[in-house]
Design a protein around this motif. Structure first.
Motif, PDB file in Angstrom:
ATOM      1  N   SER A 137      -4.948   0.699   5.034  1.00 49.34           N
ATOM      2  CA  SER A 137      -3.580   1.108   5.371  1.00 49.34           C
ATOM      3  C   SER A 137      -3.430   1.033   6.883  1.00 49.34           C
ATOM      4  O   SER A 137      -4.331   1.438   7.618  1.00 49.34           O
ATOM      5  CB  SER A 137      -3.293   2.545   4.909  1.00 49.34           C
ATOM      6  N   THR A 199       4.475  -0.554   8.455  1.00 48.75           N
ATOM      7  CA  THR A 199       3.429  -0.003   7.599  1.00 48.75           C
ATOM      8  C   THR A 199       2.965  -1.063   6.614  1.00 48.75           C
ATOM      9  O   THR A 199       3.785  -1.817   6.082  1.00 48.75           O
ATOM     10  CB  THR A 199       3.964   1.212   6.812  1.00 48.75           C
ATOM     11  N   ILE A 201       0.029  -1.293   3.276  1.00 43.04           N
ATOM     12  CA  ILE A 201      -0.958  -0.601   2.456  1.00 43.04           C
ATOM     13  C   ILE A 201      -1.405  -1.522   1.326  1.00 43.04           C
ATOM     14  O   ILE A 201      -0.589  -2.175   0.681  1.00 43.04           O
ATOM     15  CB  ILE A 201      -0.382   0.701   1.861  1.00 43.04           C
ATOM     16  N   GLN A 206      -2.118   2.241  -5.192  1.00 41.03           N
ATOM     17  CA  GLN A 206      -0.808   1.580  -5.147  1.00 41.03           C
ATOM     18  C   GLN A 206      -0.758   0.408  -6.117  1.00 41.03           C
ATOM     19  O   GLN A 206       0.283   0.121  -6.708  1.00 41.03           O
ATOM     20  CB  GLN A 206      -0.544   1.110  -3.719  1.00 41.03           C
ATOM     21  N   GLU A 210       1.623  -3.857  -0.112  1.00 42.88           N
ATOM     22  CA  GLU A 210       3.050  -3.637   0.134  1.00 42.88           C
ATOM     23  C   GLU A 210       3.259  -3.333   1.609  1.00 42.88           C
ATOM     24  O   GLU A 210       2.393  -2.727   2.259  1.00 42.88           O
ATOM     25  CB  GLU A 210       3.589  -2.494  -0.715  1.00 42.88           C
ATOM     26  N   TRP A 212       6.251  -2.190   4.809  1.00 47.29           N
ATOM     27  CA  TRP A 212       7.506  -1.500   5.096  1.00 47.29           C
ATOM     28  C   TRP A 212       7.893  -1.693   6.554  1.00 47.29           C
ATOM     29  O   TRP A 212       7.032  -1.761   7.437  1.00 47.29           O
ATOM     30  CB  TRP A 212       7.374   0.009   4.872  1.00 47.29           C
ATOM     31  N   SER A 217      10.884  -0.807   2.116  1.00 47.24           N
ATOM     32  CA  SER A 217       9.905  -1.762   1.628  1.00 47.24           C
ATOM     33  C   SER A 217      10.427  -3.182   1.827  1.00 47.24           C
ATOM     34  O   SER A 217      11.591  -3.483   1.536  1.00 47.24           O
ATOM     35  CB  SER A 217       9.616  -1.536   0.148  1.00 47.24           C
ATOM     36  N   THR A 220       5.936  -7.176  -1.654  1.00 50.33           N
ATOM     37  CA  THR A 220       4.583  -6.940  -2.139  1.00 50.33           C
ATOM     38  C   THR A 220       3.855  -8.263  -2.336  1.00 50.33           C
ATOM     39  O   THR A 220       4.459  -9.343  -2.359  1.00 50.33           O
ATOM     40  CB  THR A 220       4.596  -6.179  -3.471  1.00 50.33           C
ATOM     41  N   ASP A 258      -6.490   3.307   0.742  1.00 49.07           N
ATOM     42  CA  ASP A 258      -5.103   3.263   0.278  1.00 49.07           C
ATOM     43  C   ASP A 258      -4.457   4.624   0.557  1.00 49.07           C
ATOM     44  O   ASP A 258      -4.844   5.641  -0.017  1.00 49.07           O
ATOM     45  CB  ASP A 258      -5.121   2.966  -1.226  1.00 49.07           C
ATOM     46  N   LYS A 259      -3.473   4.649   1.457  1.00 48.37           N
ATOM     47  CA  LYS A 259      -2.799   5.899   1.824  1.00 48.37           C
ATOM     48  C   LYS A 259      -1.388   5.974   1.236  1.00 48.37           C
ATOM     49  O   LYS A 259      -0.495   6.585   1.823  1.00 48.37           O
ATOM     50  CB  LYS A 259      -2.737   6.031   3.349  1.00 48.37           C
ATOM     51  N   SER A 260      -1.204   5.388   0.052  1.00 44.90           N
ATOM     52  CA  SER A 260       0.138   5.382  -0.535  1.00 44.90           C
ATOM     53  C   SER A 260       0.624   6.784  -0.886  1.00 44.90           C
ATOM     54  O   SER A 260       1.830   7.057  -0.816  1.00 44.90           O
ATOM     55  CB  SER A 260       0.170   4.479  -1.771  1.00 44.90           C
ATOM     56  N   ARG A 263       1.762   8.225   2.409  1.00 44.04           N
ATOM     57  CA  ARG A 263       2.572   7.314   3.223  1.00 44.04           C
ATOM     58  C   ARG A 263       3.863   7.934   3.733  1.00 44.04           C
ATOM     59  O   ARG A 263       4.162   7.877   4.931  1.00 44.04           O
ATOM     60  CB  ARG A 263       2.896   6.038   2.427  1.00 44.04           C
TER      61      ARG A 263
END
Length: 276
Positions: A137, A199, A201, A206, A210, A212, A217, A220, A258-260, A263
Motif C-alpha cells: 500500500s 493511493t 493498494i 482487497q 486499486e 485512488w 477510485s 483496478t 494490504d491496508k484497504s 485506507r
C-alpha cells in the motif's frame, strides 16, 4: 493534526502511531511520535549539511541555512522506525526546498520538495527492496507541474522492472497513470496540476490492485505476484533524465501490507492535514 477515527482512535495524533507494517515513511512533517529529524538538507554554496525537524522547515531555521543559495533534501529519514532512510548522494540530483534563499512552500505554507524535471531523484531500491506486488500500500502527496509530459514523470516508483513494476503514479502525455506488475499503464485518467493524495493498494483482503486520487477510485487491475527490482524511488522511475519528475512531493508512505481496511481513515487524516 486530526486524530484518525475508528480503529486508530487510540493514536495521540501522529499518523503512523497505531498503524502496523509500515515499511518506509518519508515526509516533511512529523508523522510518528517517535520521530525527531525528518530530513537532512545540503546547500549548494558549500555542500554543508544540517538535520531538520518538521518545525525547523517553517520557523526560519531552513531559510537561514539556505540564505542566498539553494538548499536541497539530501536524506529523508524513515519515520516508520525501520531506519530505511533514503539518500541522494549527488548534490544537484537532490530536490530543492530553498531556491535562491526562498523556501519552497505550498499554498498552505507547508514545505515541499521541488523536483526539477531534469535529474532530481531520491532512490529507494536500497531502502525498500523486494516489495511484493501482491501485498503493498502506498500513499503519496504531491503534484505535477505540467500536464503535457513527454516522459513517464513518476511521483513514486516502487519497482522499475517488469513484472515487479509499481508506478504509483506517473504522469505522461496529459494523463496520470498507474503502472502495475506486467502492465505499465494499468490505469489511466486525465492529469491536472493540483496537489493530490495518490493511493495505491494491492492485496488479498482487497482482492486486486486499486488506485485512488484523493478519495476517488480511478480503477483496478488483477492481482499479480512478483518482487520489485531495478532502480526506483521518489521523483522518477529510474535515475535517468527521461523519467525525471517536474513536480512536487511532500509525503510518501509505504506499507508492505494490504491496508484497504484502514485506507479511508489514513486518507482522511492526510487530506485534513494538507487541506485537500
Amino acid at each position: 493534526m486530526a486524530i484518525l477515527p475508528g480503529i486508530l482512535a487510540a493514536s495521540p495524533g501522529y499518523l503512523l502511531d497505531g498503524l502496523s507494517d509500515c515499511y518506509g515513511a518519508y515526509s516533511l512533517r512529523q508523522i510518528s511520535g517517535a520521530a525527531t529529524n525528518v530530513c537532512q538538507c545540503i546547500r549548494d554554496s558549500d555542500s554543508a549539511t544540517q538535520d531538520f525537524t518538521a518545525a525547523e522547515l517553517t520557523d526560519g531555521t531552513l531559510t537561514t541555512f539556505g540564505a542566498g543559495t539553494h538548499a536541497r533534501v539530501k536524506t529523508l529519514y524513515d519515520q516508520s522506525g525501520n531506519d530505511n532512510h533514503a539518500t541522494q548522494a549527488t548534490l544537484l540530483s537532490c530536490p530543492t526546498v530553498v531556491v535562491s534563499g526562498t523556501a519552497q512552500l505550498d499554498g498552505n505554507g507547508l514545505p515541499w520538495m521541488n523536483f526539477d524535471g531534469t535529474d532530481a531523484f531520491i532512490p529507494l531500491q536500497t531502502a525498500l527492496p523486494d516489495i511484493a506486488t501482491d501485498s503493498v500500500s502506498s500513499f503519496v502527496v504531491g503534484k505535477f507541474d505540467a500536464t503535457a509530459m513527454s516522459g513517464l514523470e513518476s511521483l513514486l516508483s516502487l519497482g522499475r522492472n517488469h513484472p515487479g513494476r509499481l508506478y504509483v503514479p506517473y504522469g505522461y502525455n496529459g494523463e496520470v497513470g498507474w503502472g502495475y506488475a506486467s502492465d505499465w499503464d494499468a490505469v489511466t485518467h486525465t492529469a491536472d496540476t493540483d496537489v493530490h493524495l495518490f493511493t495505491a493498494i494491492a492485496g488479498s483482503t482487497q482482492g486486486d490492485f486499486e488506485c485512488w486520487e484523493d478519495t476517488t477510485s480511478k480503477g483496478t487491475a488483477s492481482l499479480e505476484s512478483a518482487d520489485t527490482s531495478g532502480v526506483y524511488g521518489i521523483g522518477g522511475l529510474a535515475y535517468a533524465t527521461s523519467y525525471a519528475l517536474d513536480g512536487k512531493v511532500q509525503e510518501v508512505i509505504v506499507f508492505d501490507e494490504d491496508k484497504s481496511v484502514e485506507r479511508a481513515a489514513i486518507q482522511s487524516s492526510i487530506m485534513s492535514f494538507y487541506n485537500l
